[in-house]
Design a protein around this motif. Structure first.
Motif, short mmCIF file in Angstrom:
data_model
loop_
_atom_site.label_atom_id
_atom_site.label_comp_id
_atom_site.label_asym_id
_atom_site.label_seq_id
_atom_site.Cartn_x
_atom_site.Cartn_y
_atom_site.Cartn_z
N GLU A 122 0.84 -1.21 0.00
CA GLU A 122 0.00 0.00 0.00
C GLU A 122 0.88 1.25 0.00
O GLU A 122 0.67 2.19 -0.78
CB GLU A 122 -0.90 -0.04 1.24
CG GLU A 122 -1.82 1.16 1.40
CD GLU A 122 -2.40 1.25 2.81
OE1 GLU A 122 -3.20 2.17 3.02
OE2 GLU A 122 -2.03 0.44 3.69
N THR A 182 -1.68 -11.20 3.29
CA THR A 182 -2.08 -9.84 2.91
C THR A 182 -1.00 -9.23 2.02
O THR A 182 -1.30 -8.64 0.98
CB THR A 182 -2.28 -8.96 4.17
OG1 THR A 182 -3.24 -9.58 5.01
CG2 THR A 182 -2.74 -7.56 3.80
N ARG A 185 -0.99 -11.03 -1.48
CA ARG A 185 -2.13 -10.71 -2.35
C ARG A 185 -2.07 -9.28 -2.87
O ARG A 185 -2.58 -8.97 -3.94
CB ARG A 185 -3.45 -10.96 -1.62
CG ARG A 185 -3.69 -12.45 -1.32
CD ARG A 185 -5.09 -12.71 -0.82
NE ARG A 185 -5.27 -14.07 -0.34
CZ ARG A 185 -5.49 -15.13 -1.12
NH1 ARG A 185 -5.52 -14.99 -2.43
NH2 ARG A 185 -5.66 -16.34 -0.59
N ASN A 186 -1.42 -8.37 -2.12
CA ASN A 186 -1.42 -6.95 -2.53
C ASN A 186 -0.15 -6.50 -3.25
O ASN A 186 -0.11 -5.42 -3.81
CB ASN A 186 -1.61 -6.06 -1.29
CG ASN A 186 -2.99 -6.26 -0.67
OD1 ASN A 186 -3.92 -6.67 -1.35
ND2 ASN A 186 -3.11 -6.00 0.62
N CYS A 187 0.90 -7.32 -3.22
CA CYS A 187 2.19 -6.88 -3.79
C CYS A 187 2.18 -6.97 -5.31
O CYS A 187 1.28 -7.56 -5.92
CB CYS A 187 3.33 -7.72 -3.22
SG CYS A 187 3.33 -9.41 -3.83
#
Length: 442
Positions: A122, A182, A185-187
């Motif tokens: 993020e 987390t 999945r977001n990288c």
């Protein structure tokens, strides 16, 4: 040839994580890339000798903020007493976000590598930086994290103590598993320190589950000539030279394993029962400040000359490379597992954590390159079960020993075949360069 990039590295603050990250940093620096390595102040001294490209890899020491439960002076998971979990380290690492954001803003890296800090993707997106989840734990562990309800892609049944350890791992480490998943999945890029020859099916499962390509680095060891720059300490070299080639049992259970006193004594007595020369390197057990005070009664006199139990740090890869060492008893932690597989030693595993149970199962039952010490459902292993596991691989006439040795030599031949491991690292760097180039051209 892609353009040169600048990467930040922010591994979990434990030596077992920072060292593999530094090995990878060396590989990137060798290809002409720059790295800013974020780490605690104290760890810098411990890692400096492993930095082969000090002009390209810059250590940036951080001071961990005070969080509840973090002992004064503790900066890595290895500094924590047995009753405190690694949660306090990750809590403190979370509080460094503002400092790291300021550094990203000032230095404008192209990539940031991380493992257990889930907010990195993020933050990276905000600044147009690509995030790379680099997991040094096994692909089996990552697969379990992504699929906690079942056995990913493999129908391996866990029984008795294994099932207990596995469920204990998934229950007590739920927070850690969530942090890993987390981040993954977001990288932008998922990468794992493994190779398809050992964990191919788990890597395929992760790709399907994440809908992302998984880049593999291989184990990323220092080159053999790099290891030989520093010879084995005289004390160990001299002692090991006193034994026949391949006769010594070396046991090490990692810097974070602290046994109960009873289990520590069973370990010592089990090694004694093998009748073989042995070197055990473990931390003092719970409740004891030194190894000596915890040893079984009369043990030192009985094993004098052929057995040593040592409470300090040892140069594990250099000991494994000594011609007298023939068997490596270890906990199947990520680093020890790889060092086992590229050594000439027979391998005996005593897994201590749930992810280690899965990797042990893969290597002992599916690939048949090692044996594991049998445990009771209660979790304890006996001196007899340790002796039996060691003897099963060290006795020349042992059928199991010969099968395991044959399979292990075949796998070692594959892993050390010219270009295989360096090929993984080269392809990995090429893929990162392509990622950075895509960003620059878009």
């Amino acid at each position: 040839m892609g353009s040169k990039f600048h990467a930040f590295m922010y591994p979990y603050f434990a030596l077992g994580h920072m060292i593999p990250y530094l090995h990878l940093a060396n590989k990137l620096a060798e290809k002409g890339h720059r790295i800013t390595f974020l780490l605690p102040k104290k760890a810098q001294k411990q890692l400096e000798s492993l930095n082969l490209f000090p002009n390209s890899i810059v250590f940036h020491p951080l001071t961990l903020p005070l969080v509840e439960g973090l002992p004064v002076g503790a900066e890595t998971a290895s500094d924590l007493p047995p009753n405190i979990t690694g949660k306090v380290i990750s809590d403190a690492m979370d509080l460094l976000r503002d400092q790291i954001e300021a550094m990203v803003r000032a230095l404008k890296p192209d990539l940031i590598f991380f493992d257990f800090v889930p907010w990195v993707p993020e933050m990276a997106k905000e600044f147009g930086v690509k995030s790379v989840s680099y997991q040094i734990v096994s692909a089996a562990c990552v697969a379990i994290a992504l699929s906690p309800q079942g056995n990913p892609s493999s129908k391996v049944a866990l029984r008795g103590h294994e099932a207990n350890l596995y469920s204990l791992f998934t229950n007590t480490c739920q927070r850690l598993l969530v942090r890993i998943t987390t981040g993954i999945r977001n990288c932008d890029v998922v990468s794992i320190r493994t190779c398809a020859e050992i964990e191919g099916k788990y890597c395929s499962f992760i790709e399907r589950e994440c809908q992302k390509k998984v880049l593999l680095t291989g184990p990323v060891f220092p080159e053999p000539q790099e290891k030989s720059v520093k010879p084995l300490e005289d004390r160990w070299n001299h002692w090991l030279n006193g034994f026949e080639p391949g006769s010594v049992v070396f046991c090490a259970l990692g810097s974070q394993t602290i046994l109960e006193k009873h289990q520590f004594q069973e370990l010592c007595l089990g090694m004694e029962l093998t009748g073989l020369p042995f070197l055990v390197a473990v931390k003092p057990p719970r409740g004891s400040s030194t190894i000596q005070e915890a040893l079984p009664e009369g043990f030192e006199e009985r094993v004098k000359g052929r057995g040593i139990v040592w409470g300090g740090w040892v140069e594990q890869p250099l000991i494994l490379a000594h011609q007298s060492v023939g068997c490596f008893v270890n906990h199947c932690g990520s680093g020890s597992m790889w060092e086992s597989l590229v050594s000439d030693c027979q391998i005996v595993f005593i897994p201590q954590l749930g992810d280690q149970v899965l990797t042990t199962k893969l290597l002992s039952e599916e690939l048949e390159v090692s044996v594991k010490v049998h445990r009771e459902d209660s979790g304890w292993f006996s001196k007899e079960s340790l002796r039996d596991a060691v003897k099963s691989v060290m006795d020349k006439d042992s059928e199991i020993g010969n099968i395991v040795k044959r399979n292990r030599m075949k796998l070692k031949e594959t892993l050390t075949s010219p270009g295989l491991l360096s090929g993984y690292a080269d392809k990995f760097v090429d893929a990162l360069e392509a990622e950075v180039n895509d960003t620059e051209s878009s």
